[in-house]
Design an enzyme around this catalytic site. Structure first.
Site, PDB file in Angstrom:
ATOM      1  CG  ASP A   1      44.943  46.430  41.339  1.00  0.00           C
ATOM      2  OD1 ASP A   1      45.773  47.001  40.625  1.00  0.00           O
ATOM      3  OD2 ASP A   1      44.867  45.195  41.450  1.00  0.00           O
TER       4      ASP A   1
ATOM      5  CD  GLU B   1      45.627  45.138  34.399  1.00  0.00           C
ATOM      6  OE1 GLU B   1      46.524  44.675  33.699  1.00  0.00           O
ATOM      7  OE2 GLU B   1      45.594  44.996  35.639  1.00  0.00           O
TER       8      GLU B   1
ATOM      9  N   GLY C   1      43.525  38.664  47.493  1.00  0.00           N
ATOM     10  CA  GLY C   1      43.869  37.251  47.674  1.00  0.00           C
ATOM     11  C   GLY C   1      44.661  37.043  48.957  1.00  0.00           C
TER      12      GLY C   1
ATOM     13  NE  ARG D   1      51.915  60.884  15.908  1.00  0.00           N
ATOM     14  CZ  ARG D   1      53.198  60.579  15.784  1.00  0.00           C
ATOM     15  NH1 ARG D   1      53.972  60.545  16.859  1.00  0.00           N
ATOM     16  NH2 ARG D   1      53.710  60.315  14.617  1.00  0.00           N
TER      17      ARG D   1
ATOM     18  NE  ARG E   1      47.322  67.113  28.086  1.00  0.00           N
ATOM     19  CZ  ARG E   1      47.383  66.666  29.328  1.00  0.00           C
ATOM     20  NH1 ARG E   1      48.467  66.834  30.051  1.00  0.00           N
ATOM     21  NH2 ARG E   1      46.371  66.054  29.856  1.00  0.00           N
TER      22      ARG E   1
HETATM   23  O1  F6P Z   1      47.051  43.651  41.692  1.00  0.00           O
HETATM   24  C1  F6P Z   1      48.116  44.421  41.257  1.00  0.00           C
HETATM   25  C2  F6P Z   1      48.397  44.189  39.792  1.00  0.00           C
HETATM   26  O2  F6P Z   1      49.489  44.990  39.420  1.00  0.00           O
HETATM   27  C3  F6P Z   1      47.210  44.420  38.860  1.00  0.00           C
HETATM   28  O3  F6P Z   1      47.001  45.773  38.576  1.00  0.00           O
HETATM   29  C4  F6P Z   1      47.617  43.588  37.670  1.00  0.00           C
HETATM   30  O4  F6P Z   1      46.481  43.155  36.949  1.00  0.00           O
HETATM   31  C5  F6P Z   1      48.332  42.430  38.292  1.00  0.00           C
HETATM   32  O5  F6P Z   1      48.752  42.834  39.578  1.00  0.00           O
HETATM   33  C6  F6P Z   1      49.520  41.925  37.517  1.00  0.00           C
HETATM   34  O6  F6P Z   1      49.999  40.798  38.139  1.00  0.00           O
HETATM   35  P1  F6P Z   1      51.416  40.161  37.836  1.00  0.00           P
HETATM   36  O7  F6P Z   1      52.470  41.079  38.381  1.00  0.00           O
HETATM   37  O8  F6P Z   1      51.377  38.857  38.527  1.00  0.00           O
HETATM   38  O9  F6P Z   1      51.553  40.066  36.351  1.00  0.00           O
END
Ligand code: F6P
Length: 325
Positions: free
Chosen positions: A131, A226, A108, A166, A158
């Site tokens: 990322d 995520e 962005g 687990r 671990r």
């Molecule tokens: O782009 C970096 C990041 O940490 C992503 O991995 C995550 O999805 C996002 O930013 C989280 O954004 P924020 O800190 O605005 O919650």
């Protein structure tokens, strides 16, 4: 304007990443070496619109090379996405006598940089994001430190996993990119990974874990990105309803992955990128992003960097699966 700039600015934008501070330091000091003044723009495009600029002397960036986060702070701004916001940003830059800008940030942020370039303002970008989802660079600033945090967490989990027989499910950041989860899985020896780029069935996860248990493994680990469509809670619920041998526990690492002092790799990458971005800007280059190409710092146009998708290589996905057996 080539060769004639007297004053440039730098901002860090989007999610912070470890290494942004060494990058700021490199910009300030390499510009000073060329006799050019640097202003820091606080809180990225929000600070640009608010006119929140501060002069950064080489002394102002002392003692920050080892600090995580960003001394300039950062923000995610929606107003700058509009033509009116961009015009106001241009006015602010002109009011402060800024002749060129370096933007360190993710996707962005680089789009914001591209918008300014299209309006005729000299801009160079540097990829800063944990990322590793930016096209045109092998590595972004912050990825290596984030990965080290992830493998440290896996190693610790671990220890407790094998003490209790687990299976741990670990969710890691990465937005829509599975790079951190894939590399974390390979480097941490996970039994399975779940990432947005690759479809995984719950039944296959259950089978993998049950087989691991029958093989005599004392623990198991699954790394879930995520952004994957299969969510950590759904996987845990499924595994609890099926006989896999292991008890199941979940950990969500969250923003822990974004913090911490930058690794040697990130300090070096950020420093090299900061110096290169400054040199390019002062030499009159605009509309480009610096990137790690092999061992060299090269460039790609901001247009190309922001209009292409960077996927996790299928080679790594296959490697993670093969080595988990
Ligand atoms: O782009 C970096 C990041 O940490 C992503 O991995 C995550 O999805 C996002 O930013 C989280 O954004 P924020 O800190 O605005 O919650």
């Amino acid at each position: 304007m080539a060769g004639s700039m007297r004053r440039i600015a730098v901002m860090t934008s989007g999610g912070d990443s470890p290494g942004m501070n060494p990058a700021i330091r490199a910009v300030v000091r390499s510009a000073a070496a060329a006799g050019v003044e640097v202003f820091g723009i606080r809180q990225a495009f929000s600070g640009l619109l608010a006119g929140d600029f501060e002069r950064l002397s080489p002394r102002d960036v002392s003692g920050i090379i080892q600090r995580g986060g960003t001394i300039l702070q950062t923000a995610r701004n929606v107003e700058f996405r509009t033509p009116q916001g961009q015009a106001r940003g241009m006015r602010r830059l002109n009011e402060h006598g800024i002749e060129g800008l370096i933007v360190i940030g993710g996707d962005g942020s680089l789009r914001g940089a591209l918008a300014l370039h299209k309006l005729g303002f000299p801009v160079v970008g540097a990829p800063g994001s944990i990322d590793n989802d930016i096209y045109g660079t092998n590595m972004c600033i912050g990825v290596d430190t984030a990965l080290n945090t992830i493998i440290d967490a896996i190693d610790k989990l671990r220890d407790t996993a094998s003490s209790h027989e687990r299976c741990f499910l670990l969710e890691v950041m990465g937005r829509n990119c599975g790079y951190l989860a894939t590399m974390g899985g390979i480097l941490g020896g996970a039994e399975f990974i779940v990432i947005p780029e690759h479809e995984t069935q719950l039944e296959d996860i259950g089978k993998t874990l049950h087989e691991a248990y029958l093989k005599g493994k004392s623990h198991a680990m699954g790394i879930i990105a995520e952004g994957a469509s299969l969510k950590i809670n759904d996987i845990a619920t499924f595994l609890e309803q099926h006989e896999i041998g292991f008890e199941v526990r979940m950990t969500v690492l969250g923003h822990v992955v974004r913090g911490g002092k930058p690794s040697a790799f990130d300090r070096l990458l950020a420093t090299r990128m900061g110096v290169k971005a400054t040199q390019l800007l002062l030499a009159g280059e605009t509309g480009v992003m610096v990137g790690l190409h092999g061992r060299e710092i090269g460039t790609v146009s901001l247009e190309e960097a922001t209009s292409n998708q960077r996927d996790v290589s299928s080679e790594y996905i296959e490697m993670a699966e093969m080595l988990a057996k």
